[in-house]
Structure formats: C-alpha cells, structure tokens
Design a protein around this motif. Structure first.
Motif, PDB file in Angstrom:
ATOM      1  N   HIS A  28       0.860  -1.194   0.000  1.00  0.00           N
ATOM      2  CA  HIS A  28       0.000   0.000   0.000  1.00  0.00           C
ATOM      3  C   HIS A  28       0.893   1.241   0.000  1.00  0.00           C
ATOM      4  O   HIS A  28       1.241   1.782   1.041  1.00  0.00           O
ATOM      5  CB  HIS A  28      -0.909  -0.030   1.238  1.00  0.00           C
ATOM      6  N   HIS A  30       1.248   4.776  -2.626  1.00  0.00           N
ATOM      7  CA  HIS A  30       0.830   5.512  -3.823  1.00  0.00           C
ATOM      8  C   HIS A  30       2.083   6.142  -4.417  1.00  0.00           C
ATOM      9  O   HIS A  30       2.736   6.956  -3.757  1.00  0.00           O
ATOM     10  CB  HIS A  30      -0.175   6.601  -3.462  1.00  0.00           C
ATOM     11  N   HIS A 208      -9.669   0.951  -1.367  1.00  0.00           N
ATOM     12  CA  HIS A 208      -9.528   1.653  -0.087  1.00  0.00           C
ATOM     13  C   HIS A 208     -10.853   1.646   0.668  1.00  0.00           C
ATOM     14  O   HIS A 208     -11.904   1.942   0.083  1.00  0.00           O
ATOM     15  CB  HIS A 208      -9.140   3.115  -0.313  1.00  0.00           C
ATOM     16  N   HIS A 234      -6.408  -0.201   4.107  1.00  0.00           N
ATOM     17  CA  HIS A 234      -6.849   0.298   5.435  1.00  0.00           C
ATOM     18  C   HIS A 234      -7.892  -0.705   5.966  1.00  0.00           C
ATOM     19  O   HIS A 234      -7.543  -1.853   6.169  1.00  0.00           O
ATOM     20  CB  HIS A 234      -7.407   1.718   5.377  1.00  0.00           C
ATOM     21  N   ASP A 289       1.765   4.075   2.575  1.00  0.00           N
ATOM     22  CA  ASP A 289       0.713   4.928   2.002  1.00  0.00           C
ATOM     23  C   ASP A 289       1.280   6.072   1.154  1.00  0.00           C
ATOM     24  O   ASP A 289       1.460   5.903  -0.046  1.00  0.00           O
ATOM     25  CB  ASP A 289      -0.223   5.451   3.096  1.00  0.00           C
TER      26      ASP A 289
HETATM   27 ZN    ZN Z   1      -3.756   4.734   0.392  1.00  0.00          ZN
END
Ligand code: ZN
Ligand code: ADE
Length: 352
Positions: A28, A30, A208, A234, A289
């Motif tokens: 996870h 980005h 998500h 998440h 993240d």
């Molecule tokens: Zn994320």
C-alpha cells in the motif's frame, strides 16, 4: 527503540536492528505519494512549472492536513510537476531506491492514471516511465515491483470505465485495480460494474476503505460481499463488525494498514485496532501509504507501530509474513520470499 528479551530468556533482540533487516513486502504505497519536496522542486524546474514554492521548507509548509480531504487537497496539485515519461520514471525509481534500502524485497505500487490523463498527460507516458523504473530497479537494486491502477472514486464511474478500457493496452504491466481518493459519498457500489469488468479482464481487485469514514462498515461490507475484493486497503474499522472479521478470516483477505498515515488523517495510528486484528488472526500488514507526505517509509511504519503497541519481534515477523502471504505473487515467488523471511527469523532464534 527498546530491546526485547524472548520469554525463555535466550536472546535479547534490538528491535530497531530487527526491523531494519527484516525482509519486507509493501502493498500500500501511492507512487504519487512518494513525491519528495526535493524531487517536486527539481521537476518543477526541469519542466518550467511555477509551483509557488522554491525551497523544501516552503513546500513542507504547505503540508497542513488533519483529514483525508485536506491531505488530498495538497496531494493532487503537486502532481502537476509530473509531465514526461522521465518524470514518472524518476519518481518511481527514487521510491524503489528508498524502499530497497529499507529491506523491501517486493512491492505492489498504486498509481492514479486519471490524475494525469485528466490534465492531458497520456496514459502511455505514465506507464512508460513507471515501467522503465521497475525494470531498472529489478536489475540494479534487486527489488521487484508491480503496478496497481487506482480509480479516483470522487470522479464518475464512466471515467473509471473508460480508464479501465484504456489500461487494457498496458495490461502486461498492471496486476490489479484499486479505488482511492475521497470516500465520502463515493461507496464501492458506485464502481460495481467497473470492478466486475476489471475482474473479467483478469485484474485482481483491491479497494480503499479509509479510516473512520461516514459509512465505513457498510463500505467494507460492499467491498467484501458485493464486489468480492481480494484485499482491502486500510479497513481497520472492520473491528466494529464481528461478522465481517469472520468473512476476511474465512477468505484470507488481507488488510493493508498504514500506521503513520493513520495518525495524520485521523487522531491516532489505530494501533489498538491493527494489533487486535493481528492477534485475532486477520492478515493485517504494515505499509507506508504516502510516505513523502506523512514522513514514514516502511521501517518507520514498523517502528511506530512496534513502539506504540509494544510489539515483540514475533509480532513483526507475523506482520511481514502476512504481507508476503496476501501479496499477488506466484506460489513459487511467494515461497522464496517466505523462506528468506524464515531464515532471517531463525538468525534471531525465532522459529516459524
Ligand atoms: Zn492509500
Ligand atoms: N490517495 C492517496 N493516498 C490516499 C489515501 N490514504 N486514501 C485515499 N486516497 C488516497
């Protein structure tokens, strides 16, 4: 960071050392969230784009967020500096370099094509840059990577479907699809047809389910029961629903948690929820993240969670193992990574 003595008194393990060397799998992150202030300034200059800041301190001063929406309001405009394939390559290569230096062996990386095609950058430019970085990083850094294409859930389902169709020409470089951006009033059901088609096209599915959203539990339910996702990003609000916890345990669905990010977009890192799920046998994992914005890559996320929740090396090992187990790897690759992880653990006297 503290040391940890195993219960039989056999070994004292320095947790920071243990985390530093732990073979890691990130699921996870980005890519656009790995854009550091330094690279942002360099790309702005390279492309002749005025971004309103000229120093790292000025860029960092714009990092004022206390919610998902306020984070996204900073995150999207920053992407304007990404224009050419070289820009995307440099972004991904910088992240892969950092990840490899922290012991990440394998990573599945999100990218947001609509955030680029929507401002006139061709899909093929984005993929070409990311592809070059993946190929070079594998050869030069020994880290393997795959791409997950995310749809922006605050945009229309029609735009997502058109993006899915456009992606098919690049299918060899995309392992699965995800759903990100602002969850409020944008439930999974809005994208049911897009995800059904993505599944038909052979993509794996994740989504998500951000922390403490309006309707979090209903959104998690839709993702699991209606869409049938393979993973959730998440999703720790699931602790509120024993039935959904049973669902993820039964199907072995992984939850990709991001402790440092949680503490930025909510009022805490949700360590209690993550650890409760871990102890309950849910395949929770640790991830970064948007590390350039939240200030924590993989090592910092493991360390923050360990510190906050008083985790032992065996817990950290379980978290790392979970990630390799729920990663979209071939059985052969998975077994090889898990064997390396067990060999690492054995070096600390930890049996699997
Ligand atoms: Zn994320
Ligand atoms: N886009 C980038 N980071 C995100 C996050 N944590 N949640 C939703 N969308 C995102």
């Amino acid at each position: 960071m503290s040391t940890h003595t195993e219960s039989d008194g056999a070994a004292e393990i320095d947790l920071a050392d243990f985390i530093a060397g732990l073979p890691k799998c990130e699921l996870h992150v980005h890519l656009e969230g790995t854009l550091s202030p330094e690279l942002k300034l360099a790309l702005a200059e390279r492309n002749g784009i005025a971004i309103g800041q000229t120093t790292v301190a000025e860029v960092e001063a714009t990092y004022q967020f206390d919610s998902l929406a306020s984070f996204l309001a900073v995150y999207y405009p920053a992407m304007n500096v990404l224009v050419t394939a070289d820009d995307f390559r440099d972004l991904a290569y910088a992240y892969l370099t950092k990840a490899a230096s922290q012991g990440v062996r394998y990573v599945e990386m999100f990218f947001d094509p609509q955030a680029h095609t929507g401002r006139g950058v061709p899909f093929s430019t984005v993929i070409e840059g990311y592809r070059q970085a993946i190929v070079a990083a594998r050869a030069e850094l020994g880290i393997s990577a795959e791409l997950i294409m995310c749809f922006l859930r605050d945009l229309s389902a029609e735009f997502a479907m058109a993006t899915l169709m456009e992606s098919l020409a690049h299918k060899d470089w995309i392992i699965g699809v995800g759903l990100d951006s602002d969850e409020r009033d944008n439930p999974p059901s809005k994208f049911a047809a897009v995800f059904a088609r993505a599944r038909q096209e052979g993509y794996l599915l994740t989504m998500h389910c951000d922390i403490d959203q309006v309707g979090s539990i209903e959104n998690i339910r839709q993702a699991l029961e209606d869409i049938g996702v393979d993973r959730i990003d998440h999703g720790t609000n699931i602790v509120e629903s024993p039935a959904l916890v049973d669902h993820v345990k039964r199907r072995g669905v992984g939850l990709t948690c991001c402790p440092v990010s949680n503490s930025f977009v909510t009022d805490d890192m949700k360590a209690t929820e993550i650890v409760s799920l871990l102890r309950d046998g849910v395949r929770v994992t640790v991830n970064s993240d948007d590390p350039a914005y939240f200030g924590g890559y993989m090592t910092e996320n493991y360390a923050a969670l360990a510190d906050h929740a008083g985790l032992a090396p065996a817990d950290l090992l379980r978290l790392a193992r979970n990630a390799f187990e729920v990663a979209w790897l071939t059985p052969r690759a998975r077994d090889a990574y898990l064997a390396d992880l067990e060999a690492y653990a054995a070096g600390f006297g930890l049996a699997s």
